[in-house]
Design a protein around this motif. Structure first.
Motif, short mmCIF file in Angstrom:
data_model
loop_
_atom_site.label_atom_id
_atom_site.label_comp_id
_atom_site.label_asym_id
_atom_site.label_seq_id
_atom_site.Cartn_x
_atom_site.Cartn_y
_atom_site.Cartn_z
N LEU A 67 -32.05 41.29 49.38
CA LEU A 67 -33.18 40.69 50.08
C LEU A 67 -33.26 41.18 51.52
CD1 LEU A 67 -33.05 37.01 48.77
CD2 LEU A 67 -34.86 38.70 48.33
N ASN A 68 -32.12 41.31 52.16
CA ASN A 68 -32.09 41.82 53.54
C ASN A 68 -32.56 43.27 53.58
OD1 ASN A 68 -31.20 41.55 56.44
ND2 ASN A 68 -29.88 43.24 55.79
N ASP A 69 -32.12 44.07 52.61
CA ASP A 69 -32.51 45.48 52.57
C ASP A 69 -34.00 45.65 52.27
OD1 ASP A 69 -31.87 48.29 52.66
OD2 ASP A 69 -32.07 48.31 50.48
N LEU A 70 -34.49 44.90 51.31
CA LEU A 70 -35.90 45.01 50.95
C LEU A 70 -36.81 44.46 52.05
CD1 LEU A 70 -35.89 43.99 47.17
CD2 LEU A 70 -36.06 46.28 48.15
N GLY A 71 -36.25 43.59 52.87
CA GLY A 71 -37.05 43.03 53.96
C GLY A 71 -37.08 43.90 55.19
N SER A 72 -36.36 45.03 55.15
CA SER A 72 -36.32 45.92 56.31
C SER A 72 -36.81 47.30 55.92
CB SER A 72 -34.88 45.97 56.87
OG SER A 72 -33.96 46.37 55.87
N SER A 73 -35.89 48.26 55.85
CA SER A 73 -36.30 49.65 55.65
C SER A 73 -36.89 49.92 54.28
CB SER A 73 -35.08 50.57 55.85
OG SER A 73 -34.05 50.24 54.94
N SER A 74 -36.53 49.10 53.29
CA SER A 74 -37.00 49.35 51.93
C SER A 74 -38.18 48.47 51.54
CB SER A 74 -35.84 49.12 50.94
OG SER A 74 -34.75 49.95 51.22
N HIS A 92 -29.97 35.34 38.05
CA HIS A 92 -29.89 35.96 39.37
C HIS A 92 -31.00 35.44 40.28
CE1 HIS A 92 -29.12 38.91 42.47
NE2 HIS A 92 -28.04 39.30 41.79
N PRO A 93 -30.65 35.00 41.50
CA PRO A 93 -31.64 34.45 42.42
C PRO A 93 -32.77 35.41 42.76
CG PRO A 93 -29.41 34.03 43.23
CD PRO A 93 -29.29 34.96 42.06
N LEU A 94 -32.53 36.72 42.62
CA LEU A 94 -33.56 37.69 42.99
C LEU A 94 -34.82 37.54 42.14
CD1 LEU A 94 -31.57 40.98 43.67
CD2 LEU A 94 -32.93 39.68 45.31
N VAL A 95 -34.68 37.08 40.91
CA VAL A 95 -35.87 36.93 40.06
C VAL A 95 -36.82 35.92 40.69
CG1 VAL A 95 -36.72 36.23 37.79
CG2 VAL A 95 -34.59 37.56 37.97
N THR A 96 -36.28 34.78 41.10
CA THR A 96 -37.11 33.76 41.74
C THR A 96 -37.52 34.17 43.14
OG1 THR A 96 -36.04 32.02 40.45
CG2 THR A 96 -37.19 31.34 42.47
N LYS A 97 -36.58 34.69 43.91
CA LYS A 97 -36.84 35.03 45.32
C LYS A 97 -37.90 36.12 45.45
CE LYS A 97 -33.78 32.32 47.38
NZ LYS A 97 -34.22 31.23 48.30
N LEU A 98 -37.83 37.15 44.62
CA LEU A 98 -38.81 38.23 44.71
C LEU A 98 -40.19 37.76 44.23
CD1 LEU A 98 -36.75 41.33 43.52
CD2 LEU A 98 -37.36 40.67 45.86
N THR A 99 -40.21 36.87 43.26
CA THR A 99 -41.48 36.29 42.83
C THR A 99 -42.12 35.49 43.96
OG1 THR A 99 -40.71 36.17 40.54
CG2 THR A 99 -42.60 34.80 41.13
N GLU A 100 -41.30 34.69 44.64
CA GLU A 100 -41.80 33.89 45.77
C GLU A 100 -42.25 34.78 46.92
OE1 GLU A 100 -38.46 31.43 46.62
OE2 GLU A 100 -38.93 29.97 45.05
N TYR A 101 -41.46 35.83 47.20
CA TYR A 101 -41.82 36.75 48.28
C TYR A 101 -43.16 37.41 47.99
CZ TYR A 101 -41.86 40.87 51.28
OH TYR A 101 -42.24 41.83 52.18
N ALA A 102 -43.33 37.86 46.75
CA ALA A 102 -44.58 38.53 46.39
C ALA A 102 -45.77 37.59 46.54
CB ALA A 102 -44.49 39.05 44.96
N SER A 103 -45.59 36.33 46.15
CA SER A 103 -46.68 35.36 46.25
C SER A 103 -47.08 35.10 47.69
CB SER A 103 -46.27 34.05 45.59
OG SER A 103 -46.00 34.23 44.22
N SER A 104 -46.12 35.19 48.59
CA SER A 104 -46.38 34.85 49.99
C SER A 104 -46.77 36.05 50.84
CB SER A 104 -45.13 34.21 50.61
OG SER A 104 -44.76 33.05 49.91
N ASN A 105 -46.33 37.25 50.46
CA ASN A 105 -46.46 38.40 51.36
C ASN A 105 -47.28 39.58 50.83
OD1 ASN A 105 -44.47 37.68 53.70
ND2 ASN A 105 -43.35 37.21 51.81
N LEU A 106 -47.49 39.64 49.54
CA LEU A 106 -48.20 40.79 48.98
C LEU A 106 -49.63 40.41 48.62
CD1 LEU A 106 -45.49 42.34 46.64
CD2 LEU A 106 -45.95 42.85 49.03
N THR A 107 -50.54 41.32 48.86
CA THR A 107 -51.95 41.05 48.56
C THR A 107 -52.23 41.09 47.07
OG1 THR A 107 -52.47 43.40 48.86
CG2 THR A 107 -52.73 41.95 50.78
N SER A 108 -51.43 41.84 46.32
CA SER A 108 -51.58 41.91 44.88
C SER A 108 -50.38 41.26 44.20
CB SER A 108 -51.69 43.37 44.42
OG SER A 108 -52.80 44.00 45.01
N SER A 109 -50.53 40.95 42.91
CA SER A 109 -49.46 40.27 42.18
C SER A 109 -48.32 41.24 41.86
CB SER A 109 -50.01 39.66 40.90
OG SER A 109 -50.60 40.67 40.10
#
Length: 263
Positions: A67-74, A92-109
């Motif tokens: 999450l830290n890496d994807l939130g910076s250079s990647s 794995h928490p990444l399944v939920t966390k990345l879904t939540e991140y996408a909902s909050s920060n990405l314009t597309s699904s």
């Protein structure tokens, strides 16, 4: 996101830092006859992530590092993909966390799943009668309770209740890194065969899930044991589910469904 409405870009995300494990996943996926409109990108977590995810602490650390890496250079990786497959056979928490991140920060699904979830759904879809079962062969002792609870949670089932279609979890005593490490292949094969045999003795098991991304390519060991336990005709019908391959197929459909049913 994809420039073409038909193009599907999938990120294959290995949350541990083992490049050899990522290469094993890539080799397994290469055997799939994927449509020309599906493009795959491979990601291996930075070196601060565990090289082998063997327990709950490793799961949490790998999630934090990625999450830290994807939130910076990647960060552009998520923006440039339609789907993400989290390649750790765990809840794995990444399944939920990345879904939540996408909902909050990405314009597309963004469609996100893990190899645990995709294996479960695939196995249920493959069972040919109500009496048939599916089960998991995996690595160390920790995963027995972790995955058993995870199956029930995913299906919305109360923890004390019995799932008649789930034969359970059997472990090899190895860790994920051992499948790409210095342990002799003969030892790996023997331990996987023993775990498979114990699982098949639990009942009429029709699907065996390889509960570790590092097991990719070892399907024939499981099939051989199935024939030994169930006989030639019945044993050949036992299906061996590779979660990485199942996840790629499922994500392709998830992206298409999201486009089909969304406004």
């Amino acid at each position: 996101m994809s420039a073409s409405p038909d193009e599907i870009k999938i990120l294959i995300l290995n949350p541990n830092s083992s490049a050899s494990m990522t290469e094993g996943m890539q080799k397994s996926i290469s055997t799939l006859n994927l449509p020309d409109n599906i493009t795959l990108t491979y990601y291996t977590a930075p070196s601060s992530s565990p090289a082998s995810i063997n327990d709950g602490a490793d799961v949490q650390l790998s999630a934090s590092v990625v999450l830290n890496d994807l939130g910076s250079s990647s960060s552009s990786l998520l923006q440039n993909h339609d789907a993400v497959l989290v390649c750790c056979f765990s809840i794995h928490p990444l399944v939920t966390k990345l879904t939540e991140y996408a909902s909050s920060n990405l314009t597309s699904s963004l469609s996100v799943t893990g190899i645990f979830e995709s294996s479960l759904l695939t196995s249920l879809s493959l069972l040919t009668s109500p009496s048939r079962k599916w089960g998991i062969v995996t690595t160390g002792k920790f995963w027995e309770s972790h995955l058993t609870s995870g199956v029930k949670d995913f299906l919305g089932q109360s923890q004390p209740s019995q799932n008649e279609k789930f034969a359970g979890v059997e472990t090899t005593g190895l860790n994920a890194g051992d499948f790409h490490g210095d342990i002799p292949q003969s030892v790996i094969d023997a331990k996987l065969a023993e775990a498979t045999r114990r699982l098949l003795k639990r009942g009429d098991v029709e699907c065996v899930v390889m509960g570790c991304a590092g097991m990719a390519g070892l399907e024939e060991i499981i099939r051989r044991v199935a024939v030994e336990e169930y006989g030639e005709e019945r044993g050949r019908k036992v299906m061996v589910v590779d979660g990485v391959r199942a996840g790629v197929g499922l994500l392709g459909e998830m992206v298409r469904w999201r486009r089909m049913f969304s406004q």
